[in-house]
Design an enzyme around this catalytic site. Structure first.
Site, PDB file in Angstrom:
ATOM      1  N   TYR A  34       0.828  -1.197   0.000  1.00  0.00           N
ATOM      2  CA  TYR A  34       0.000   0.000   0.000  1.00  0.00           C
ATOM      3  C   TYR A  34       0.861   1.244   0.000  1.00  0.00           C
ATOM      4  O   TYR A  34       2.084   1.179   0.139  1.00  0.00           O
ATOM      5  CB  TYR A  34      -0.952  -0.005   1.196  1.00  0.00           C
ATOM      6  CG  TYR A  34      -0.299   0.292   2.537  1.00  0.00           C
ATOM      7  CD1 TYR A  34       0.546  -0.632   3.150  1.00  0.00           C
ATOM      8  CD2 TYR A  34      -0.526   1.503   3.186  1.00  0.00           C
ATOM      9  CE1 TYR A  34       1.140  -0.347   4.384  1.00  0.00           C
ATOM     10  CE2 TYR A  34       0.059   1.778   4.421  1.00  0.00           C
ATOM     11  CZ  TYR A  34       0.893   0.849   5.007  1.00  0.00           C
ATOM     12  OH  TYR A  34       1.477   1.132   6.212  1.00  0.00           O
ATOM     13  N   ARG A  59       8.156   4.727  -4.539  1.00  0.00           N
ATOM     14  CA  ARG A  59       8.268   3.756  -3.439  1.00  0.00           C
ATOM     15  C   ARG A  59       7.239   2.648  -3.616  1.00  0.00           C
ATOM     16  O   ARG A  59       7.524   1.471  -3.350  1.00  0.00           O
ATOM     17  CB  ARG A  59       8.059   4.448  -2.082  1.00  0.00           C
ATOM     18  CG  ARG A  59       8.160   3.458  -0.913  1.00  0.00           C
ATOM     19  CD  ARG A  59       8.078   4.143   0.440  1.00  0.00           C
ATOM     20  NE  ARG A  59       6.768   4.731   0.686  1.00  0.00           N
ATOM     21  CZ  ARG A  59       6.459   5.421   1.777  1.00  0.00           C
ATOM     22  NH1 ARG A  59       7.372   5.618   2.723  1.00  0.00           N
ATOM     23  NH2 ARG A  59       5.254   5.923   1.933  1.00  0.00           N
ATOM     24  N   ARG A 110      -7.465 -20.435  -1.705  1.00  0.00           N
ATOM     25  CA  ARG A 110      -6.418 -20.163  -0.718  1.00  0.00           C
ATOM     26  C   ARG A 110      -5.261 -21.151  -0.823  1.00  0.00           C
ATOM     27  O   ARG A 110      -5.413 -22.346  -0.589  1.00  0.00           O
ATOM     28  CB  ARG A 110      -6.983 -20.197   0.699  1.00  0.00           C
ATOM     29  CG  ARG A 110      -5.957 -19.684   1.713  1.00  0.00           C
ATOM     30  CD  ARG A 110      -6.397 -19.869   3.155  1.00  0.00           C
ATOM     31  NE  ARG A 110      -5.346 -19.395   4.062  1.00  0.00           N
ATOM     32  CZ  ARG A 110      -4.216 -20.036   4.322  1.00  0.00           C
ATOM     33  NH1 ARG A 110      -3.977 -21.205   3.746  1.00  0.00           N
ATOM     34  NH2 ARG A 110      -3.318 -19.537   5.144  1.00  0.00           N
ATOM     35  N   LYS A 157       6.411  -1.754   1.954  1.00  0.00           N
ATOM     36  CA  LYS A 157       5.222  -1.167   2.595  1.00  0.00           C
ATOM     37  C   LYS A 157       4.078  -2.175   2.468  1.00  0.00           C
ATOM     38  O   LYS A 157       3.157  -2.033   1.655  1.00  0.00           O
ATOM     39  CB  LYS A 157       4.881   0.193   1.973  1.00  0.00           C
ATOM     40  CG  LYS A 157       4.110   1.086   2.945  1.00  0.00           C
ATOM     41  CD  LYS A 157       4.145   2.525   2.517  1.00  0.00           C
ATOM     42  CE  LYS A 157       3.117   3.382   3.247  1.00  0.00           C
ATOM     43  NZ  LYS A 157       3.234   3.397   4.698  1.00  0.00           N
ATOM     44  N   GLU A 189      12.473   2.027  14.115  1.00  0.00           N
ATOM     45  CA  GLU A 189      11.499   3.062  13.748  1.00  0.00           C
ATOM     46  C   GLU A 189      10.266   2.951  14.624  1.00  0.00           C
ATOM     47  O   GLU A 189      10.175   2.053  15.461  1.00  0.00           O
ATOM     48  CB  GLU A 189      11.124   2.925  12.265  1.00  0.00           C
ATOM     49  CG  GLU A 189      10.470   1.595  11.933  1.00  0.00           C
ATOM     50  CD  GLU A 189      10.088   1.447  10.470  1.00  0.00           C
ATOM     51  OE1 GLU A 189      10.071   2.445   9.724  1.00  0.00           O
ATOM     52  OE2 GLU A 189       9.763   0.313  10.076  1.00  0.00           O
ATOM     53  N   LEU A 213      11.140   1.224   7.102  1.00  0.00           N
ATOM     54  CA  LEU A 213      10.511   1.720   5.883  1.00  0.00           C
ATOM     55  C   LEU A 213      11.174   3.054   5.556  1.00  0.00           C
ATOM     56  O   LEU A 213      11.321   3.899   6.441  1.00  0.00           O
ATOM     57  CB  LEU A 213       9.012   1.942   6.102  1.00  0.00           C
ATOM     58  CG  LEU A 213       8.322   2.451   4.837  1.00  0.00           C
ATOM     59  CD1 LEU A 213       8.126   1.319   3.842  1.00  0.00           C
ATOM     60  CD2 LEU A 213       6.992   3.097   5.165  1.00  0.00           C
TER      61      LEU A 213
HETATM   62  N1  PMP Z   1       7.826   3.714   9.034  1.00  0.00           N
HETATM   63  C1  PMP Z   1       6.635   3.077   9.099  1.00  0.00           C
HETATM   64  C2  PMP Z   1       6.577   1.708   9.682  1.00  0.00           C
HETATM   65  C3  PMP Z   1       5.482   3.721   8.632  1.00  0.00           C
HETATM   66  O1  PMP Z   1       4.292   3.088   8.679  1.00  0.00           O
HETATM   67  C4  PMP Z   1       5.576   5.038   8.128  1.00  0.00           C
HETATM   68  C5  PMP Z   1       4.351   5.779   7.703  1.00  0.00           C
HETATM   69  N2  PMP Z   1       3.873   5.310   6.483  1.00  0.00           N
HETATM   70  C6  PMP Z   1       6.828   5.648   8.068  1.00  0.00           C
HETATM   71  C7  PMP Z   1       7.932   4.946   8.530  1.00  0.00           C
HETATM   72  C8  PMP Z   1       7.005   7.040   7.503  1.00  0.00           C
HETATM   73  O2  PMP Z   1       6.808   7.040   6.113  1.00  0.00           O
HETATM   74  P1  PMP Z   1       6.257   8.331   5.345  1.00  0.00           P
HETATM   75  O3  PMP Z   1       7.173   9.462   5.662  1.00  0.00           O
HETATM   76  O4  PMP Z   1       6.316   7.974   3.906  1.00  0.00           O
HETATM   77  O5  PMP Z   1       4.860   8.552   5.829  1.00  0.00           O
END
Ligand code: PMP
Length: 291
Positions: A34, A59, A110, A157, A189, A213
């Protein structure tokens, strides 16, 4: 009833009428990716523009490639769809919003391995973008820490967000805005944000690799740091450094940048948002105006 207009497999329809099969691999296996794109409304509320759309679409393309799912559209077609969903919801939502895009591997009996000859499920919706309020900006927010128990492809993502969901719930149960995760003694993170620290006026963040991410704000903050003449270094950050930081900051599409002023119940630095936060947050607001 939610009457906002969504896109589902080539159709535009009210959210409450959108249906997918229970055999969709997104539902059954979490097999999809997503993207979430912030869209800012101009002062008069009429013009609404996606922010850093190219980077978000790039991305998204990388996430799709990493799960070996063919991108259903070229970037130019995605751009048109994003514009269309913004216009389709302009009566509904005149403020800032987020455009959510999800693609799953489609509907099939499935089984875990990829099915053959299946079309992906393509879904888009808009959601309200509620930026942090004045109190959160002025006072900062609380965060808690927890071990990062997720898999080793956090750069994708993925819609399989159970690890993140549990961390977000952990924060909620501890009256905190975010859970900051640590893997083997190093900062990774947040549940839904990238984490930055400042020490003696310098800015640090974990290296972009498979453990986090790469937020679209990551490159943006690098640019804003240069603009503000801040020294920035991407390197592994030890838990002790996180706890001894003068400032901790979170970035995400929904929060832009917010200061963390309490970590696990203890004040961060002075306990107030600091100078690095102020410089970067102001830079972020200017970048929005510019773009
Ligand atoms: N890390 C994670 C796990 C996230 O879910 C997000 C938010 N989407 C981010 C980092 C930050 O990404 P962005 O700056 O693209 O929103």
């Amino acid at each position: 009833m939610d009457t906002s207009i969504v896109y589902l497999n080539g159709e535009w329809l009210p959210l409450s009428n959108a249906r997918i099969s229970v055999l969709d691999r997104g539902f059954i296996l979490g097999d999809g990716v997503y993207e979430v794109i912030p869209v800012y409304a101009a002062e008069d509320g009429r013009q609404r523009r996606p922010f850093r759309l190219e980077q978000h679409l790039a991305r998204f393309a990388r996430s799709l490639a990493k799960i070996q799912l063919a991108n259903p559209f070229e970037a130019s077609s995605w751009r048109i769809l994003v514009d269309e969903i913004i216009s389709a919801n302009s009566a509904e939502n005149t403020g800032h919003c987020l455009v959510y895009i999800q693609v799953t591997r489609g509907v099939a009996p499935r089984a875990q391995a990829f099915p053959e000859n299946v079309s992906p499920t393509v879904f888009m919706m808009t959601m309200p973008l509620n930026l942090p309020d004045e109190t959160a900006l002025e006072q900062g927010v609380a965060a808690v820490t927890a071990p990062d128990a997720r898999w080793l492809h956090c750069d994708i993502k993925s819609i399989s967000l159970l690890g993140n969901v549990l961390m977000a719930q952990y924060a909620a149960e501890h009256q905190a805005s975010e859970t900051i995760q640590l893997r083997d003694g190093y900062l990774t993170e947040g549940a839904s944000s990238n984490v930055w620290i400042a020490k003696e006026g310098r800015l640090f963040a974990p290296i972009r690799n498979h453990l986090i991410l790469e937020g679209i704000r990551y490159a943006l903050i690098e640019e804003l740091a240069r603009e503000a003449k801040l020294i920035f270094e991407a390197r592994p950050i030890k838990e002790e450094e996180l706890r001894a930081a003068d400032e901790i900051m979170l970035t995400s599409a929904g929060r832009e940048m917010i200061a963390v002023t309490r970590l696990d119940g203890y004040p961060v630095g002075s306990g107030r948002p600091g100078a690095v936060f102020s410089a970067l947050h102001a830079g972020y607001q200017r970048a929005k105006e510019r773009e």
